[in-house]
Design a protein around this motif. Structure first.
Motif, PDB file in Angstrom:
ATOM      1  N   ILE A  25      72.554  33.219  94.072  1.00 33.69           N
ATOM      2  CA  ILE A  25      73.717  32.350  93.908  1.00 33.69           C
ATOM      3  C   ILE A  25      73.431  30.932  94.372  1.00 33.69           C
ATOM      4  N   ASP A  26      73.889  29.999  93.571  1.00 33.82           N
ATOM      5  CA  ASP A  26      73.692  28.594  93.891  1.00 33.82           C
ATOM      6  C   ASP A  26      74.778  28.162  94.876  1.00 33.82           C
ATOM      7  N   HIS A  27      74.536  28.435  96.148  1.00 37.13           N
ATOM      8  CA  HIS A  27      75.523  28.106  97.163  1.00 37.13           C
ATOM      9  C   HIS A  27      74.827  27.208  98.180  1.00 37.13           C
ATOM     10  N   SER A  28      75.330  25.990  98.349  1.00 38.89           N
ATOM     11  CA  SER A  28      74.579  25.065  99.203  1.00 38.89           C
ATOM     12  C   SER A  28      74.642  25.500 100.672  1.00 38.89           C
ATOM     13  N   LEU A  29      73.559  25.278 101.340  1.00 38.34           N
ATOM     14  CA  LEU A  29      73.429  25.678 102.738  1.00 38.34           C
ATOM     15  C   LEU A  29      74.378  24.845 103.605  1.00 38.34           C
ATOM     16  N   GLY A  30      75.175  25.542 104.395  1.00 40.13           N
ATOM     17  CA  GLY A  30      76.088  24.841 105.286  1.00 40.13           C
ATOM     18  C   GLY A  30      75.368  24.381 106.544  1.00 40.13           C
ATOM     19  N   SER A  31      75.976  23.456 107.262  1.00 41.42           N
ATOM     20  CA  SER A  31      75.346  23.008 108.505  1.00 41.42           C
ATOM     21  C   SER A  31      75.748  23.965 109.615  1.00 41.42           C
ATOM     22  N   ILE A  32      75.094  23.832 110.726  1.00 45.13           N
ATOM     23  CA  ILE A  32      75.385  24.762 111.810  1.00 45.13           C
ATOM     24  C   ILE A  32      75.514  23.991 113.114  1.00 45.13           C
ATOM     25  N   ASN A  33      76.426  24.453 113.932  1.00 44.33           N
ATOM     26  CA  ASN A  33      76.656  23.779 115.204  1.00 44.33           C
ATOM     27  C   ASN A  33      76.529  24.810 116.320  1.00 44.33           C
ATOM     28  N   PHE A  34      75.391  24.737 117.035  1.00 39.63           N
ATOM     29  CA  PHE A  34      75.139  25.748 118.057  1.00 39.63           C
ATOM     30  C   PHE A  34      75.979  25.542 119.315  1.00 39.63           C
ATOM     31  N   SER A  35      76.675  24.384 119.389  1.00 38.42           N
ATOM     32  CA  SER A  35      77.531  24.220 120.564  1.00 38.42           C
ATOM     33  C   SER A  35      78.996  24.499 120.205  1.00 38.42           C
ATOM     34  N   GLN A  36      79.173  25.036 119.019  1.00 35.23           N
ATOM     35  CA  GLN A  36      80.504  25.426 118.563  1.00 35.23           C
ATOM     36  C   GLN A  36      81.090  26.455 119.538  1.00 35.23           C
ATOM     37  N   GLY A  90      83.224  37.358 106.168  1.00 36.60           N
ATOM     38  CA  GLY A  90      83.605  37.302 104.754  1.00 36.60           C
ATOM     39  C   GLY A  90      82.487  36.714 103.914  1.00 36.60           C
ATOM     40  N   ALA A  91      82.622  36.818 102.608  1.00 34.29           N
ATOM     41  CA  ALA A  91      81.595  36.330 101.686  1.00 34.29           C
ATOM     42  C   ALA A  91      81.250  34.867 101.968  1.00 34.29           C
ATOM     43  N   PHE A  92      79.985  34.584 102.011  1.00 33.60           N
ATOM     44  CA  PHE A  92      79.438  33.233 102.205  1.00 33.60           C
ATOM     45  C   PHE A  92      79.748  32.627 103.572  1.00 33.60           C
ATOM     46  N   GLN A  93      80.158  33.457 104.506  1.00 34.13           N
ATOM     47  CA  GLN A  93      80.398  32.959 105.867  1.00 34.13           C
ATOM     48  C   GLN A  93      79.147  33.142 106.725  1.00 34.13           C
ATOM     49  N   ASP A  94      77.978  33.180 106.097  1.00 33.66           N
ATOM     50  CA  ASP A  94      76.724  33.416 106.815  1.00 33.66           C
ATOM     51  C   ASP A  94      76.533  32.427 107.965  1.00 33.66           C
ATOM     52  N   GLU A  95      76.724  31.144 107.661  1.00 31.60           N
ATOM     53  CA  GLU A  95      76.496  30.104 108.668  1.00 31.60           C
ATOM     54  C   GLU A  95      77.460  30.267 109.841  1.00 31.60           C
ATOM     55  N   LYS A  96      78.719  30.525 109.506  1.00 31.88           N
ATOM     56  CA  LYS A  96      79.745  30.705 110.555  1.00 31.88           C
ATOM     57  C   LYS A  96      79.417  31.919 111.412  1.00 31.88           C
ATOM     58  N   MET A  97      78.920  32.958 110.741  1.00 28.48           N
ATOM     59  CA  MET A  97      78.582  34.184 111.470  1.00 28.48           C
ATOM     60  C   MET A  97      77.411  33.941 112.422  1.00 28.48           C
TER      61      MET A  97
END
Lengths: 444, 466
Positions: free
Chosen positions: A210-221, A419-426
């Motif tokens: 799937i063409d889903h752009s990579l989200g950014s990640i915040n490790f201090s979230q 949920g779907a496409f919540q990889d970065e959040k997870m």
């Protein structure tokens, strides 16, 4: 060990041989050296034996692939090589990805490094063991039912299964195409993120990517305000009060840090359908996907008076009994007279199960439970397949297991669904939870 | 008692795309065996199919031609079976959701109902030599469109005309090479004869039909065979037969076994692809002209009779070349007659199928005819032209060899003197005598004069003499 941690090849090889003699996690070494000098040049990676590495035998734990050498690199392998990474070895696995124990491989069982009398978990058994025993910081694996997360739990490593389609399957021997997901094991969440960052992305060779752009990640979230559900159905299956207590203690810690924790229950009558539906769909797809393993063009080649006889001979000798059983069940559910009441019914129920699973995420961001209901069983003990893990495969939603605790020296993992496409959040929240677990560990 | 005939046709049409249906290998069958193959075509583990967009485009053109309802959700299924020519162990096809359905096609006023049009991949080719069988994977994965009619055709000639006309349309749509003899087009024919007008009877399938004339023979024979059986009161059983070219009959291949179970399942490696409305529209809008449209145009714009236009259009290569040449000359009928005459004969004799000569050269050549060159001169130039040789020097030679005005006039004087009787005949109103005199001049000049010019001079001279 961590990604980008420098170690010379001798040390790595010594470690590998030590691990191999105890666990049988490796099936072959890759002899070709990658000369590309890039960021990943010092990284040695292990690859599950159902993922193609050009020029290195690929058996996927099955005798039927004896002698087969892929002519090409899987997309994930290509991506690693292009970054300079070294493919170190191929890892042991349950035959063709079928199994969760690590005990059904034509290369012999994979033993648990924490206690060799226990199972390693599978099907990505070798990949989990190699990361657990500090041979490699990253091992590629696949997850069709729970094949990354179960061995990750039993070996005390991070096991990540992304959303279906976010990592290309090209070059990975298909088992159940609609659920097969490429993922990996690492020692920590930060490394899992680095690996995901590199491996994810649309691949024109895999139409299901799937063409889903990579989200950014915040490790201090912070976990302040994060809504996490406790999957009660899974916890109900945990019999050991010590494990249960540890889980609820963690949830209380999360709550103290501002997370909103609530218990949720997936309708049990639907949960009871997860395993049968999974079995029908995976077996049906498998019996079609593995039809190409006929010994005619590659792999184990038996002779016969005609091609049909030759195929029969090769398949009779090439597959183990559990695999034959699944293939037969798959064929049975696809026969015209059975299609409607078995295969198509399973597809309909799958939709229902996924819709209901999705509903949980209308309100919650994540679901938590224990990955496995206990530590790895002893080889002779019965292994109970944690069916709730398969919800992530039926739905294609992301999931991961991270090292959580241990009992009599054997590890078990904490499981997260999103949920779907919540990889970065997870990954973000897993990073915070990992920190809390580690801090607690250091205090005690 | 009356016999009712029901004929249904399943046509497989190889699409002339650059690459295969689901792999990147070139779609070329007439090549060294096993040279046009990709890892997927051998069924290597881990390979995945990708849908050839061009094949879908061609499929849509065919659906449009056949007035089908188009399923905007493109979906594929797997047909599972074991055979040596099927490396993956399944064929990717469209069992449940064909690209097009419920269409029709008109053949001489007969409306033929099209059940479905679907995309699929071809299997490998088995080559049997003595006691060994070889497999050529070049054909494996080749894109195919299957066109299925219902069993409502009731005459063999309509069935044959349907195939002939449809194949020509497909050739003009540029979606296939369309050669039955090369296997680009393969037809399976179902035929049943009954005495009961309300029932279809037992289906007999005839395979191995590689030309329209064989199809006619096979159908005629099969209808006769079934009718005779019915007259004898023998029941016809469902079966598959094969057309045998030497005996010109159909022979039993196999009795209908219990239907093979293909364990169909939706192809899990290809997601549902939504076909964009505007993309479908643009394909329709850019559709090449069909034979019927070309015939009208050739008649309307270039003055060809319907019969001539139909004749030309029956060969696409000639039509294409005609349209190229007439950019350089407005002598459309002359271009037509050279194409249908000398050029077509040359192609036939030399087994040429394509015309890649410079159309301008032919156009210019035809422009010179009847002024600088005679028709015979032009014919002399055609062969070297077709053989890609330069004809500049030849034209120059022919032009200079033409008689100058003075010698031509002298020659005409001589002919008039020698044929006093014809001159007298002409004067007496026998116009035919003029033609005779032209012929005499041509003969004496050994063809080095232009008949039109000779005609004009003679006419002038005779009129003067009156």
């Amino acid at each position: 060990m961590r990604l980008f941690e420098k170690r010379d090849i001798q040390t790595i090889m010594e470690q590998c041989h030590k691990t191999q003699s105890r666990t049988n996690a490796i099936v072959s070494f890759v002899h070709e050296k990658n000369n590309i000098k890039k960021d990943w040049s010092d990284v040695y990676v292990a690859v599950k034996d159902n993922i193609s590495v050009k020029g290195t035998p690929c058996m996927a734990g099955s005798k039927i692939l004896n002698g087969y050498i892929p002519l090409y690199d899987a997309t994930v392998v290509k991506k690693l090589k292009e970054k300079g990474a070294q493919i170190l070895c191929k890892t042991n696995m349950d035959e063709l990805g079928m199994g969760a124990t690590g005990q059904n491989s034509c290369c012999g069982p994979t033993f648990n490094p924490y206690d060799v009398q226990r199972i390693s978990g599978g099907s990505s058994s070798g990949s989990a063991v190699l990361v657990a025993t500090d041979c490699v910081p990253l091992a590629l694996a696949t997850d069709t039912g729970d094949s990354i997360r179960v061995p990750a739990s039993y070996n005390g490593v991070v096991g990540f299964k992304p959303t279906y389609g976010r990592i290309s399957r090209y070059g990975v021997i298909s088992y159940a195409s609609s659920m097969d997901t490429v993922g990996f094991m690492t020692t920590c969440i930060e490394d899992a993120w680095r690996a995901f960052e590199l491996l994810q992305g649309y691949d024109p060779n895999d139409m299901t990517s799937i063409d889903h752009s990579l989200g950014s990640i915040n490790f201090s979230q912070s976990i302040q305000g994060k809504k996490i559900g406790i999957l009660k159905n899974a916890l109900d299956q945990v019999t050991d009060p010590e494990l249960k207590k540890k889980f609820y203690d963690l949830m209380n810690d999360l709550r103290r840090q501002g997370a909103i924790i609530q218990e949720v229950r997936y309708p049990q009558e639907l949960m009871d359908l997860v395993l049968p539906v999974y079995q029908v769909i995976s077996n049906s797809e498998a019996c079609s996907n593995f039809a190409h393993l006929d010994g005619i063009r590659f792999g184990l080649q038996k002779s016969g008076l005609n091609y049909k006889e030759a195929i029969t001979q090769s398949r009779t000798e090439g597959f183990s009994f559990p695999v034959k059983r699944r293939l037969l069940l798959g064929a049975y559910s696809l026969y015209e007279e059975n299609q409607h009441r078995i295969y198509q019914k399973a597809q309909k129920i799958r939709r229902l199960l996924v819709d209901e699973f999705q509903k949980l995420f209308d309100d919650l961001e994540f679901l938590a439970c224990l990955t496995t209901t206990d530590i790895a069983p002893k080889i002779e003990e019965e292994f109970i397949d944690p069916s709730y893990l398969k919800l992530a495969n039926l739905s294609g939603f992301p999931a991961l297991s991270l090292p959580f605790g241990s009992k009599i020296g054997c590890p078990y993992g904490l499981h997260l669904f999103a949920g779907a496409f919540q990889d970065e959040k997870m990954i973000e929240i897993a990073y915070q939870i990992e920190k809390i677990i580690d801090d607690k560990e250091n205090l005690s | 008692m009356n016999h009712y005939v029901h004929i249904g046709l399943e046509m497989h049409c190889e699409l002339s795309t650059q690459s295969k249906m689901f792999s990147h290998a070139p779609a070329k069958t007439i090549k060294e065996p096993n040279s046009c193959v990709d890892l997927l075509d051998f069924g290597f583990p881990g390979t995945l199919p990708t849908v050839n967009k061009k094949a879908v485009e061609y499929g849509l053109l065919i659906c449009d031609l056949l007035h089908c309802e188009i399923d905007k959700n493109l979906r594929f299924d797997r047909k599972n079976y074991t055979y040596a020519d099927l490396p993956k162990g399944y064929q990717i096809t469209q069992q449940n959701h064909p690209l097009g359905k419920n269409g029709h096609y008109l053949v001489h006023g007969n409306k033929i109902h099209i059940q479905k049009v679907h995309l699929e991949e071809d299997t490998a080719k088995m080559i049997h030599k003595q006691d060994q069988t070889y497999i050529d994977f070049n054909r494996c994965g080749y894109p195919l469109v299957e066109i299925v009619t219902d069993a409502s055709i009731n005459r063999p000639d309509i069935a044959c005309e349907y195939v002939r006309s449809l194949v020509l349309d497909l050739i003009y749509l540029q979606v296939t090479e369309g050669k039955m003899e090369n296997g680009n087009i393969r037809c399976d024919v179902n035929v049943s004869v009954t005495k009961n007008p309300d029932s279809l009877g037992s289906k007999v399938e005839i395979k191995n039909i590689n030309s329209i004339s064989n199809m006619k023979r096979a159908l005629d024979h099969e209808i006769k065979r079934q009718s005779e059986l019915l007259d004898q009161g023998i029941e016809i059983s469902e079966q598959t037969r094969r057309y045998d070219e030497t005996s010109k009959t159909t022979v039993l291949l196999r009795k209908k076994e219990t239907a093979r179970d293909y364990r169909y399942l939706p192809e899990p490696n290809i997601p549902v692809i939504h076909l964009d409305e505007s993309w479908i529209r643009s394909i329709r809008e850019n559709r090449p002209m069909l034979p019927d449209e070309l015939i009208l145009m050739l008649n309307d714009q270039y003055g060809l009779s319907f019969q001539q236009a139909e004749q030309l259009v029956s060969q696409k290569e000639l039509t294409d070349f005609f349209l190229k040449v007439i950019k350089y000359t407005d002598r459309y009928l002359d271009v037509f007659s050279f194409l249908m005459g000398d050029i077509r004969s040359w192609m036939k004799e030399n087994h040429r199928e394509i015309l890649d000569q410079d159309p301008k050269v032919l156009g210019d050549l035809i422009c010179k005819m009847d002024s600088k060159l005679s028709r015979q001169d032009v014919r002399t130039c055609i062969i070297p032209y077709l053989e890609h040789r330069s004809i500049d020097a030849l034209i120059e030679k022919l032009e200079s060899a033409k008689m100058d005005d003075l010698s031509l006039n002298l020659l005409i004087d001589q002919v008039l003197k020698e044929n006093q009787k014809s001159v007298a005949d002409y004067k007496n109103g026998r116009d035919r005598a003029l033609g005779y005199l032209v012929g005499q001049v041509m003969k004496c000049s050994k063809g080095r004069s232009d008949p039109k010019i000779v005609h004009d001079i003679l006419l002038k001279r005779l009129e003067e003499a009156v």
